[in-house]
Scaffold this active site. Structure first.
Site, PDB file in Angstrom:
ATOM      1  N   ARG C  72      78.303   8.825 -47.283  1.00 50.24           N
ATOM      2  CA  ARG C  72      77.941   8.485 -48.662  1.00 50.24           C
ATOM      3  C   ARG C  72      78.694   7.196 -48.968  1.00 50.24           C
ATOM      4  O   ARG C  72      79.868   7.076 -48.668  1.00 50.24           O
ATOM      5  CB  ARG C  72      78.342   9.598 -49.624  1.00 50.24           C
ATOM      6  CG  ARG C  72      77.453  10.822 -49.478  1.00 50.24           C
ATOM      7  CD  ARG C  72      77.731  11.886 -50.505  1.00 50.24           C
ATOM      8  NE  ARG C  72      76.778  12.985 -50.342  1.00 50.24           N
ATOM      9  CZ  ARG C  72      76.918  13.970 -49.454  1.00 50.24           C
ATOM     10  NH1 ARG C  72      77.989  14.021 -48.691  1.00 50.24           N
ATOM     11  NH2 ARG C  72      76.001  14.917 -49.345  1.00 50.24           N
ATOM     12  N   GLY C 102      68.515  12.189 -48.489  1.00 48.71           N
ATOM     13  CA  GLY C 102      68.053  12.929 -49.657  1.00 48.71           C
ATOM     14  C   GLY C 102      67.980  12.046 -50.889  1.00 48.71           C
ATOM     15  O   GLY C 102      67.823  10.822 -50.778  1.00 48.71           O
ATOM     16  N   THR C 126      67.562  16.864 -45.296  1.00 43.96           N
ATOM     17  CA  THR C 126      68.567  17.654 -46.010  1.00 43.96           C
ATOM     18  C   THR C 126      68.284  19.127 -45.773  1.00 43.96           C
ATOM     19  O   THR C 126      67.132  19.547 -45.813  1.00 43.96           O
ATOM     20  CB  THR C 126      68.560  17.373 -47.525  1.00 43.96           C
ATOM     21  OG1 THR C 126      69.244  18.451 -48.188  1.00 43.96           O
ATOM     22  CG2 THR C 126      67.160  17.289 -48.091  1.00 43.96           C
ATOM     23  N   ASP C 128      68.862  21.504 -47.701  1.00 45.81           N
ATOM     24  CA  ASP C 128      68.669  22.273 -48.942  1.00 45.81           C
ATOM     25  C   ASP C 128      67.217  22.484 -49.342  1.00 45.81           C
ATOM     26  O   ASP C 128      66.931  23.345 -50.177  1.00 45.81           O
ATOM     27  CB  ASP C 128      69.411  21.591 -50.095  1.00 45.81           C
ATOM     28  CG  ASP C 128      70.916  21.770 -49.985  1.00 45.81           C
ATOM     29  OD1 ASP C 128      71.351  22.640 -49.216  1.00 45.81           O
ATOM     30  OD2 ASP C 128      71.649  21.034 -50.667  1.00 45.81           O
ATOM     31  N   MET C 170      74.495  27.933 -48.260  1.00 43.25           N
ATOM     32  CA  MET C 170      74.464  26.654 -48.954  1.00 43.25           C
ATOM     33  C   MET C 170      73.288  26.574 -49.932  1.00 43.25           C
ATOM     34  O   MET C 170      72.332  27.342 -49.841  1.00 43.25           O
ATOM     35  CB  MET C 170      74.432  25.514 -47.948  1.00 43.25           C
ATOM     36  CG  MET C 170      75.811  25.313 -47.305  1.00 43.25           C
ATOM     37  SD  MET C 170      75.951  23.773 -46.381  1.00 43.25           S
ATOM     38  CE  MET C 170      77.744  23.691 -46.146  1.00 43.25           C
ATOM     39  N   GLY C 171      73.379  25.637 -50.846  1.00 37.97           N
ATOM     40  CA  GLY C 171      72.345  25.445 -51.862  1.00 37.97           C
ATOM     41  C   GLY C 171      72.961  25.275 -53.228  1.00 37.97           C
ATOM     42  O   GLY C 171      73.059  26.222 -53.987  1.00 37.97           O
ATOM     43  N   GLY C 186      66.736  40.922 -44.486  1.00 42.32           N
ATOM     44  CA  GLY C 186      66.626  42.243 -45.099  1.00 42.32           C
ATOM     45  C   GLY C 186      67.679  42.490 -46.165  1.00 42.32           C
ATOM     46  O   GLY C 186      68.173  43.608 -46.326  1.00 42.32           O
ATOM     47  N   LYS C 214      71.515  54.552 -48.529  1.00 47.40           N
ATOM     48  CA  LYS C 214      71.678  53.319 -47.758  1.00 47.40           C
ATOM     49  C   LYS C 214      73.077  53.360 -47.158  1.00 47.40           C
ATOM     50  O   LYS C 214      74.037  53.776 -47.835  1.00 47.40           O
ATOM     51  CB  LYS C 214      71.607  52.096 -48.680  1.00 47.40           C
ATOM     52  CG  LYS C 214      70.235  51.820 -49.192  1.00 47.40           C
ATOM     53  CD  LYS C 214      69.787  50.417 -48.781  1.00 47.40           C
ATOM     54  CE  LYS C 214      68.299  50.293 -49.019  1.00 47.40           C
ATOM     55  NZ  LYS C 214      67.712  49.182 -48.293  1.00 47.40           N
ATOM     56  N   GLN C 256      76.060  25.939 -41.159  1.00 51.47           N
ATOM     57  CA  GLN C 256      74.660  25.755 -41.546  1.00 51.47           C
ATOM     58  C   GLN C 256      74.164  24.319 -41.360  1.00 51.47           C
ATOM     59  O   GLN C 256      72.967  24.064 -41.358  1.00 51.47           O
ATOM     60  CB  GLN C 256      74.464  26.165 -43.011  1.00 51.47           C
ATOM     61  CG  GLN C 256      74.718  27.636 -43.241  1.00 51.47           C
ATOM     62  CD  GLN C 256      74.893  27.963 -44.718  1.00 51.47           C
ATOM     63  OE1 GLN C 256      73.934  28.146 -45.436  1.00 51.47           O
ATOM     64  NE2 GLN C 256      76.136  28.007 -45.180  1.00 51.47           N
TER      65      GLN C 256
END
Lengths: 324, 324, 324, 324
Positions: C72, C102, C126, C128, C170-171, C186, C214, C256
């Site tokens: 950057r 991006g 990217t 994302d 991530m996000g 799942g 569960k 990731q």
């Protein structure tokens, strides 16, 4: 609709379990009882039918193969076979079917409906991606990635020894796996049934590359290529180039059918499984759930069976450009 | 010793790059200049020799194949070839060699020393694990894991279709890959060159399993098994059992040579590369660095070439017990 | 157009190398000279610009990260910085740019064009998947599969110990990775920035699942969820449920961003890289190459920056249905 | 001995299923009935005990986690708990136990034997490899490879951005995972509990590397390092180096516990499971099956608990040499 059954049929494909899970939980969510049938139409005929619960599909979304097992059924091609199948479905009160498989499976379902009026919605489960009515079939993305990983490994050894490898991938009538794993793997040439790649062209491309000091080359061959299997093609090429190039062959085989499904296949399978249940509820019958341009739609079995899904021209062009 | 050179020779194996890196950095750490030779003895003959720096081996520890490339050299088998090789080494001031390869490589180094007195220390780089003087060779653990992943995938589809698979893995003279991937993959039978598995026994084991309601079976076959290749064996078995069992064959092939090395192979390769440099410094020559019972030791080439490393009886016994 | 340059900028993403390769070979195929710029706009300013050949992108299609490195650039936000960048491009005769990155990257290119009229075509790189103008961004499919494999592994241990895991993916502004890896893995619950999932609802869903026996649960949390990071959310939940449930947290982090790209990402990146070159040739400028509904199209930077790409409602609904 | 039971206890580890399978089939092979106990000592106390057949362990050799589930039991630490456990074992006619776990598990078994004279043979199941009496524990090799794959991915992004990453791996009292994944991953520094790495040294090594134009660095930190967790260490380093170096942190967490076991772990687990059964048959009790220098041997629980297994000095030395 109060009670449905789900089965897998034909060649297995990674993601079938994710699809079964979506059918079972989708049905239960909508208040429908759901049964499993083992070994496709064979289990329908032998009565291998059992109730499934939400828990019975726990922890299977990530597994390759199919927990319901699969088979090709000769008996279902006979009226007697289908009669038995019908009686077993009736005995269990089954009012609708979700069939996960390919064209053979859907052909059977079509015939069965005409005789006994039990509606089926299909989910496209086959690694070959050769079904009209959906951009991708369940299992295709996993098979491509499995082939690609194999190609990556072979590239390591090809490069170390300055060799040419002919790698055969699955695809009897379709070059989808070949073209995608070929582009992804940086193959110099991809040979598919949809277009004819003359051996002369293969030889000239390989020679040209070596003149430009390529140290290794990969040729991906779909098993259904009109020039024959990878081993045969490699033999013919060897005859033409002699000892100058060190040529080897690998046939990937059944590893392409197995393995934990990719994210893409799990999500696709889940969407389609749920769509099949909701399709049955809305009265759809003898159609396959598919996703085209990101939209869910239903295509009559008769179209999925008869219509051809062409391979994208752009992709073949890319193989050529990207290998210069 | 002020200047050494390193090369890879014979069939490539995952971890060779980690070994090269250890040789280069180990030498530099000890104040020794280090050169790389491309394509094994061929590069020695053609003079493809260049200085390596610490940075030249950055970011290669995880890569399959060999950045120095590998080859089998016919020319080095001639006195003329070896003379040229010697002259090139002299021209570059090379006083010692690290050879990463197998028995063919070490045989060459032995002959070369007898003529020109340039000392070589070897590192065992071969996926077959057939070298006396070390418990494991560089690349073996990766090859086993690659085979195992393939077997896992095939088990998925075998199980879904109630099939028997004959899977051929590498190992011309040695059953190491077969036995380890067979045990790891839960194979019902493993066929290796070291012991004779009569086909009658294969048939009876398979039949027995199916009587006990096994739904699928895996037979792992080393390529050098005395009954032939997997495809031939499968054909013979089919003749005996007829259509009752659905039998398929997969030959894993060159995928076993490639891929990112496992932790085990990277560490083994690193230890051996460093040991080879330090061995040369201490005056060792014509020996292979190996690890036996966790101890680093040097074995004369003559022993690695002539002595046999037997397969562990316990492992063959385990295949039988664990598949009941 | 006779000479173009390519660079990667912003956060790196798997598939960027495949894209660089397609730009380089696509340009050469069309008779255009192609240069690489290292470290995004920083390299443009410092003049780290060099000619690329077909061979310079050999064997990179399968590698994570970016061979051109990324950064950057604060200096590019100043007129002085952009002036230097312009002068360096001029000195090299660069007439067009391909920018892989991006929104930050595209904003820079837009400003730059307004001042110096050098046209840029962008490729969406990217993980994302938060860019308007393309269904998928380069790196997204790989990031989802990496997250999914991690979730699969965590499921193993969660199940063995009857535990609940909060897994952060991530996000920052987008729940795409969370929703896809959540469905694929799942997960019982997926928390994304796009919709509000009240903690009360999380508690009730978890409790309900455990009442239905569960044995483990997975909650996937996008890092930008409005309830905070996974660790914070888990703390709040613990306060409400006490010791009854055994709750753990894992933040997947930078794994990731890395790894060998999937087939999907390699093909997507290849198509986009080639499209960018051909877009420049046709006179496109200040647009991003994207694929929407399988069709290649170009979207003005201004739209990719300002317009929102909504998450598919169907997917959120599926999480709920499939976890019953 | 006519009837034995097997259970897993403490933290789960990949390969436990392969070990269970070997115990079950080994017992059946020798004509011994075999029971499974769920959730370790908790299931012994609650009576969650059931007969296992050969088929009940089909298709689990490749699965992570443990099909018998695992737990740490507070109740078993009380005399009342152990009394109930004893009564349940008696009610089922259990004469011997195979305990798969770590030191906590073996301590429990020792106490239990002193009170009730039921012999136990242990199998070392823990990813930490911190048990005296065996070179490797079940799950260690898989955990190392999982960490390594994560480090490889992080290296991709570290390299692309010229960053320094501190990566925390598991190992509260032991640096085994850190040292092996550090060497394998080409880490510049590895920080383990067994030796003290002063922060001053970390700073100087990092700076030195950057002076020699390293573009990225990896520091692997065992969670039990005496300087604190990776996040804390990174903060302290940042204070000393300021903004000059771009430092990031990733804590790998529970992904290290899961996943399909490697070949090494499957074979190790299989050998140990079989050895445990045969050990019980020969009258062994309160010992752990281990493999030291390739030989199978039994070590008294009291030694596995009290004696320390030192880390190999050579390995720490290698980290330093290989990162120059």
């Amino acid at each position: 609709m109060k009670k449905i059954a789900v089965f897998t049929s034909g060649g297995d494909a990674p993601g079938m379990n994710a699809c079964i899970r979506a059918v079972v939980r989708g049905a239960i969510y909508h208040g429908i009882e759901v049964y499993g049938i083992r070994r496709g139409y064979n289990g329908m005929i032998s009565g291998d039918i059992f109730e499934m619960t939400s828990q019975s599909v726990s922890n299977i979304v990530q597994r390759g193969g199919t927990v319901l097992k699969s088979a090709r059924s000769k008996e279902f091609m006979t009226p007697e076979g289908r009669k038995k199948a019908y009686e077993n479905l009736m005995a269990n009160g089954i009012e609708g079917l979700v069939a996960i498989g390919g064209n053979g499976t859907f052909t059977g379902a079509e015939v069965f409906y005409n005789e006994y009026q039990i509606p089926t919605v299909g989910c496209p489960g086959t690694i070959d991606n050769d079904l009209y009515g959906t951009d991708y079939t369940i299992g295709f993305d996993t098979a491509v990635n499995t082939s690609l990983e194999a190609i990556d490994k072979i590239r390591d050894t090809a490069d170390s020894h300055d060799r040419i490898f002919f790698i055969e991938v699955m695809g009897r009538d379709s070059g989808y796996i070949a073209i995608q794993s070929g582009i992804g793997g940086g193959a110099e040439i991809v040979m598919v049934p949809e277009t004819h790649t003359p051996l002369k062209k293969v030889v000239s491309t390989l020679k040209e590359g070596w003149t430009r000091s390529k140290s290794s080359s990969i040729v991906v061959v779909a098993e259904g290529d009109e020039e024959g299997h990878a081993a045969e093609i490699a033999e013919k090429i060897k005859e033409q180039v002699g000892d100058k190039l060190d040529i080897r062959v690998t046939t990937l085989g059944h590893i392409q059918r197995g393995g934990s499904p990719t994210a893409y296949d799990r999500i696709l399978a889940s969407r389609m499984g749920l769509a099949a249940v909701e399709g049955l509820m809305k009265g759809h019958k003898n159609v396959m759930a598919g996703i085209v341009n990101n939209e869910l739609l239903f295509t009559p079995f008769i179209d999925t069976i008869k219509k051809q899904k062409p391979i994208h021209d752009d992709l073949l062009r890319m193989v050529h450009i990207l290998s210069i």
